[in-house]
Design a protein around this motif. Structure first.
Motif, PDB file in Angstrom:
ATOM      1  N   VAL A 134     118.383 -24.906  28.656  1.00  0.00           N
ATOM      2  CA  VAL A 134     118.045 -24.636  27.257  1.00  0.00           C
ATOM      3  C   VAL A 134     118.663 -25.685  26.343  1.00  0.00           C
ATOM      4  CG1 VAL A 134     118.216 -22.932  25.392  1.00  0.00           C
ATOM      5  CG2 VAL A 134     117.830 -22.164  27.750  1.00  0.00           C
ATOM      6  N   GLU A 135     119.842 -26.166  26.706  1.00  0.00           N
ATOM      7  CA  GLU A 135     120.474 -27.222  25.910  1.00  0.00           C
ATOM      8  C   GLU A 135     119.616 -28.488  25.901  1.00  0.00           C
ATOM      9  OE1 GLU A 135     124.475 -30.054  25.905  1.00  0.00           O
ATOM     10  OE2 GLU A 135     124.186 -28.528  27.454  1.00  0.00           O
ATOM     11  N   LYS A 136     119.062 -28.850  27.054  1.00  0.00           N
ATOM     12  CA  LYS A 136     118.187 -30.023  27.125  1.00  0.00           C
ATOM     13  C   LYS A 136     116.919 -29.816  26.305  1.00  0.00           C
ATOM     14  CE  LYS A 136     119.806 -31.361  31.739  1.00  0.00           C
ATOM     15  NZ  LYS A 136     119.426 -31.553  33.167  1.00  0.00           N
ATOM     16  N   LEU A 137     116.370 -28.621  26.363  1.00  0.00           N
ATOM     17  CA  LEU A 137     115.192 -28.324  25.547  1.00  0.00           C
ATOM     18  C   LEU A 137     115.537 -28.391  24.062  1.00  0.00           C
ATOM     19  CD1 LEU A 137     113.716 -25.319  27.580  1.00  0.00           C
ATOM     20  CD2 LEU A 137     112.832 -27.654  27.481  1.00  0.00           C
ATOM     21  N   GLY A 138     116.754 -27.959  23.723  1.00  0.00           N
ATOM     22  CA  GLY A 138     117.193 -28.036  22.330  1.00  0.00           C
ATOM     23  C   GLY A 138     117.302 -29.464  21.835  1.00  0.00           C
ATOM     24  N   LYS A 139     117.798 -30.355  22.700  1.00  0.00           N
ATOM     25  CA  LYS A 139     117.869 -31.769  22.324  1.00  0.00           C
ATOM     26  C   LYS A 139     116.484 -32.332  22.046  1.00  0.00           C
ATOM     27  CE  LYS A 139     122.079 -33.105  24.853  1.00  0.00           C
ATOM     28  NZ  LYS A 139     122.609 -33.981  25.948  1.00  0.00           N
ATOM     29  N   ALA A 140     115.535 -31.974  22.893  1.00  0.00           N
ATOM     30  CA  ALA A 140     114.172 -32.495  22.732  1.00  0.00           C
ATOM     31  C   ALA A 140     113.504 -31.939  21.483  1.00  0.00           C
ATOM     32  CB  ALA A 140     113.347 -32.163  23.976  1.00  0.00           C
ATOM     33  N   VAL A 141     113.726 -30.651  21.210  1.00  0.00           N
ATOM     34  CA  VAL A 141     113.024 -30.037  20.083  1.00  0.00           C
ATOM     35  C   VAL A 141     113.531 -30.557  18.740  1.00  0.00           C
ATOM     36  CG1 VAL A 141     114.467 -28.005  19.545  1.00  0.00           C
ATOM     37  CG2 VAL A 141     111.987 -27.832  19.445  1.00  0.00           C
ATOM     38  N   VAL A 142     114.756 -31.076  18.691  1.00  0.00           N
ATOM     39  CA  VAL A 142     115.257 -31.657  17.445  1.00  0.00           C
ATOM     40  C   VAL A 142     114.359 -32.813  17.002  1.00  0.00           C
ATOM     41  CG1 VAL A 142     117.151 -32.981  16.424  1.00  0.00           C
ATOM     42  CG2 VAL A 142     117.652 -30.941  17.771  1.00  0.00           C
ATOM     43  N   TRP A 143     113.979 -33.663  17.945  1.00  0.00           N
ATOM     44  CA  TRP A 143     113.113 -34.800  17.617  1.00  0.00           C
ATOM     45  C   TRP A 143     111.722 -34.333  17.201  1.00  0.00           C
ATOM     46  CZ3 TRP A 143     115.183 -39.488  17.097  1.00  0.00           C
ATOM     47  CH2 TRP A 143     116.404 -39.741  17.713  1.00  0.00           C
ATOM     48  N   VAL A 144     111.217 -33.312  17.878  1.00  0.00           N
ATOM     49  CA  VAL A 144     109.876 -32.813  17.546  1.00  0.00           C
ATOM     50  C   VAL A 144     109.876 -32.151  16.168  1.00  0.00           C
ATOM     51  CG1 VAL A 144     107.991 -31.314  18.277  1.00  0.00           C
ATOM     52  CG2 VAL A 144     109.387 -32.474  19.998  1.00  0.00           C
ATOM     53  N   LEU A 145     110.873 -31.314  15.906  1.00  0.00           N
ATOM     54  CA  LEU A 145     110.963 -30.667  14.601  1.00  0.00           C
ATOM     55  C   LEU A 145     111.195 -31.690  13.489  1.00  0.00           C
ATOM     56  CD1 LEU A 145     113.107 -27.493  15.437  1.00  0.00           C
ATOM     57  CD2 LEU A 145     110.652 -27.597  14.979  1.00  0.00           C
ATOM     58  N   GLY A 146     112.009 -32.708  13.765  1.00  0.00           N
ATOM     59  CA  GLY A 146     112.227 -33.752  12.780  1.00  0.00           C
ATOM     60  C   GLY A 146     110.941 -34.485  12.449  1.00  0.00           C
ATOM     61  N   THR A 147     110.154 -34.790  13.488  1.00  0.00           N
ATOM     62  CA  THR A 147     108.857 -35.445  13.266  1.00  0.00           C
ATOM     63  C   THR A 147     107.930 -34.553  12.456  1.00  0.00           C
ATOM     64  OG1 THR A 147     109.086 -36.616  15.377  1.00  0.00           O
ATOM     65  CG2 THR A 147     106.889 -36.502  14.412  1.00  0.00           C
ATOM     66  N   TYR A 148     107.894 -33.273  12.806  1.00  0.00           N
ATOM     67  CA  TYR A 148     107.044 -32.315  12.083  1.00  0.00           C
ATOM     68  C   TYR A 148     107.444 -32.220  10.614  1.00  0.00           C
ATOM     69  CZ  TYR A 148     105.156 -27.752  10.689  1.00  0.00           C
ATOM     70  OH  TYR A 148     104.527 -26.734  10.026  1.00  0.00           O
ATOM     71  N   PHE A 149     108.740 -32.166  10.343  1.00  0.00           N
ATOM     72  CA  PHE A 149     109.222 -32.051   8.964  1.00  0.00           C
ATOM     73  C   PHE A 149     108.886 -33.319   8.166  1.00  0.00           C
ATOM     74  CE2 PHE A 149     112.624 -32.541   5.761  1.00  0.00           C
ATOM     75  CZ  PHE A 149     112.422 -31.361   5.047  1.00  0.00           C
ATOM     76  N   ILE A 150     109.093 -34.485   8.768  1.00  0.00           N
ATOM     77  CA  ILE A 150     108.802 -35.742   8.077  1.00  0.00           C
ATOM     78  C   ILE A 150     107.307 -35.861   7.773  1.00  0.00           C
ATOM     79  CG2 ILE A 150     108.774 -38.259   8.342  1.00  0.00           C
ATOM     80  CD1 ILE A 150     111.383 -37.995   9.922  1.00  0.00           C
ATOM     81  N   VAL A 151     106.472 -35.520   8.761  1.00  0.00           N
ATOM     82  CA  VAL A 151     105.020 -35.596   8.557  1.00  0.00           C
ATOM     83  C   VAL A 151     104.585 -34.650   7.448  1.00  0.00           C
ATOM     84  CG1 VAL A 151     102.787 -35.080   9.632  1.00  0.00           C
ATOM     85  CG2 VAL A 151     104.507 -36.382  10.892  1.00  0.00           C
ATOM     86  N   LYS A 152     105.133 -33.454   7.448  1.00  0.00           N
ATOM     87  CA  LYS A 152     104.739 -32.453   6.456  1.00  0.00           C
ATOM     88  C   LYS A 152     105.179 -32.855   5.047  1.00  0.00           C
ATOM     89  CE  LYS A 152     104.348 -27.422   6.396  1.00  0.00           C
ATOM     90  NZ  LYS A 152     102.958 -27.431   6.914  1.00  0.00           N
ATOM     91  N   ILE A 153     106.423 -33.284   4.895  1.00  0.00           N
ATOM     92  CA  ILE A 153     106.926 -33.661   3.571  1.00  0.00           C
ATOM     93  C   ILE A 153     106.250 -34.950   3.085  1.00  0.00           C
ATOM     94  CG2 ILE A 153     108.961 -34.353   2.276  1.00  0.00           C
ATOM     95  CD1 ILE A 153     108.838 -31.380   2.963  1.00  0.00           C
ATOM     96  N   THR A 154     106.054 -35.905   3.976  1.00  0.00           N
ATOM     97  CA  THR A 154     105.380 -37.151   3.590  1.00  0.00           C
ATOM     98  C   THR A 154     103.970 -36.875   3.092  1.00  0.00           C
ATOM     99  OG1 THR A 154     106.666 -38.397   5.222  1.00  0.00           O
ATOM    100  CG2 THR A 154     104.667 -39.429   4.381  1.00  0.00           C
ATOM    101  N   ASP A 155     103.278 -35.975   3.753  1.00  0.00           N
ATOM    102  CA  ASP A 155     101.922 -35.615   3.313  1.00  0.00           C
ATOM    103  C   ASP A 155     101.941 -34.989   1.922  1.00  0.00           C
ATOM    104  OD1 ASP A 155      98.998 -35.088   3.909  1.00  0.00           O
ATOM    105  OD2 ASP A 155      99.711 -33.037   3.623  1.00  0.00           O
ATOM    106  N   LEU A 156     102.928 -34.148   1.652  1.00  0.00           N
ATOM    107  CA  LEU A 156     103.033 -33.540   0.325  1.00  0.00           C
ATOM    108  C   LEU A 156     103.341 -34.590  -0.742  1.00  0.00           C
ATOM    109  CD1 LEU A 156     105.027 -30.270   1.158  1.00  0.00           C
ATOM    110  CD2 LEU A 156     102.591 -30.481   0.681  1.00  0.00           C
ATOM    111  N   VAL A 157     104.165 -35.568  -0.395  1.00  0.00           N
ATOM    112  CA  VAL A 157     104.492 -36.634  -1.348  1.00  0.00           C
ATOM    113  C   VAL A 157     103.260 -37.486  -1.630  1.00  0.00           C
ATOM    114  CG1 VAL A 157     105.849 -38.730  -1.701  1.00  0.00           C
ATOM    115  CG2 VAL A 157     106.928 -36.699  -0.708  1.00  0.00           C
ATOM    116  N   VAL A 158     102.549 -37.878  -0.585  1.00  0.00           N
ATOM    117  CA  VAL A 158     101.369 -38.747  -0.748  1.00  0.00           C
ATOM    118  C   VAL A 158     100.283 -38.049  -1.554  1.00  0.00           C
ATOM    119  CG1 VAL A 158      99.508 -39.905   0.505  1.00  0.00           C
ATOM    120  CG2 VAL A 158     101.860 -40.052   1.348  1.00  0.00           C
ATOM    121  N   THR A 159     100.097 -36.761  -1.337  1.00  0.00           N
ATOM    122  CA  THR A 159      99.037 -36.025  -2.035  1.00  0.00           C
ATOM    123  C   THR A 159      99.494 -35.459  -3.379  1.00  0.00           C
ATOM    124  OG1 THR A 159      99.648 -34.038  -0.767  1.00  0.00           O
ATOM    125  CG2 THR A 159      97.854 -35.413   0.090  1.00  0.00           C
TER     126      THR A 159
END
Length: 278
Positions: free
Chosen positions: A95-120
């Motif tokens: 689970v610790e390894k999965l947690g390390k991986a999900v940090v990058w995925v969640l970070g990407t998701y957050f950046i994509v979502k906020i960037t889209d709100l800024v652009v629009t």
């Protein structure tokens, strides 16, 4: 208790499925990719019904990225639940390894979502004080920001209690996102409300219960946790071979090699599918 003949038959089924598991993994990745992108595309036809904080021209991409995070944490949450039910030591390291991986995925998701709100030009809606903006903040906190803070800190990521909280919040938060996009955020535009009937709730709970029962049956009777030799008649003290990186038994050398090459093929195929033009 099952009869020995039935156990032996189930063992043969397990061995057969293990030989072709890379095919099922490949099909699962393809179906989930198509499903999530199609689900996001479905809501593109409703730009005037979905509240602007949730509507985006890149909804298919957002749905797919969030589904990856949901898949990682669903595996972790399932591991924690099944080990708790059967009173086994939790797979904390996994689970610790999965947690390390999900940090990058969640970070990407957050950046994509906020960037889209800024652009629009929709970023200011987050702080408008409406119930939709408050709902958006709650969703982001539950699904993304709080789990990221939990899994990015090693001391929290390695503790079983925080693994429960982090994985559970991602699972609930991403499902909450789908509910928001699919219904709650349309209330202002449609002026109507909807609540599932008792029959819909019963059918949904029934489908989930059947899936859970099948999953538990497989765990109990297909030797999911037990390291078994290839031949049921082999000596019980036959030493298994482990993959040195993960300490997970991959089977006999031929099966182990097939598994590793299949994993490389699945990853390469997924990357090629993602880069293909429309």
């Amino acid at each position: 208790m099952l009869k020995p003949q039935i156990k032996k038959f189930l063992f043969k089924i397990r061995n057969f499925l293990m030989k072709f598991r890379f095919v099922f993994v490949l099909l699962g990745i393809m179906l989930s990719t198509l499903h999530q992108s199609s689900l996001g595309s479905l809501f593109l036809i409703m730009p005037f019904k979905i509240y602007p904080l949730w509507y985006s021209n890149i909804l298919p991409i957002q749905f797919f990225i969030s589904a990856v995070a949901l898949g990682l944490m669903m595996v972790a949450f399932e591991s924690l639940i099944s080990h708790w039910l059967y009173r086994r030591a939790p797979e904390t390291n996994l689970v610790e390894k999965l947690g390390k991986a999900v940090v990058w995925v969640l970070g990407t998701y957050f950046i994509v979502k906020i960037t889209d709100l800024v652009v629009t030009g929709k970023l200011g809606l987050i702080f408008s004080g409406t119930w939709e903006s408050n709902l958006f903040i709650i969703e982001i906190l539950i699904s993304t920001l709080i789990p990221m803070m939990i899994f990015v800190i090693p001391r929290f990521r390695k503790k079983n209690s925080y693994q429960w909280i982090g994985s559970g919040m991602v699972v609930f938060g991403m499902v909450f996102n789908r509910v928001n996009v699919g219904g709650i955020t349309m209330l202002s535009a449609t002026g109507d409300s909807y609540f599932p009937s008792w029959m819909e709730i019963s059918i949904t709970l029934g489908v989930i219960s059947v899936a859970a029962l099948v999953f538990l049956f497989v765990i109990e009777h297909f030797h999911v946790w037990e390291i078994q030799p290839k031949d049921p008649q082999s000596l019980p003290d036959t030493p298994p071979s482990f993959d040195y990186s993960s300490r997970v038994w991959l089977g006999t050398p031929d099966v182990s090699a097939l598994t590793k090459f299949s994993l490389a093929f699945v990853i390469s195929f997924a990357i090629v599918m993602a880069l293909m033009p429309e």
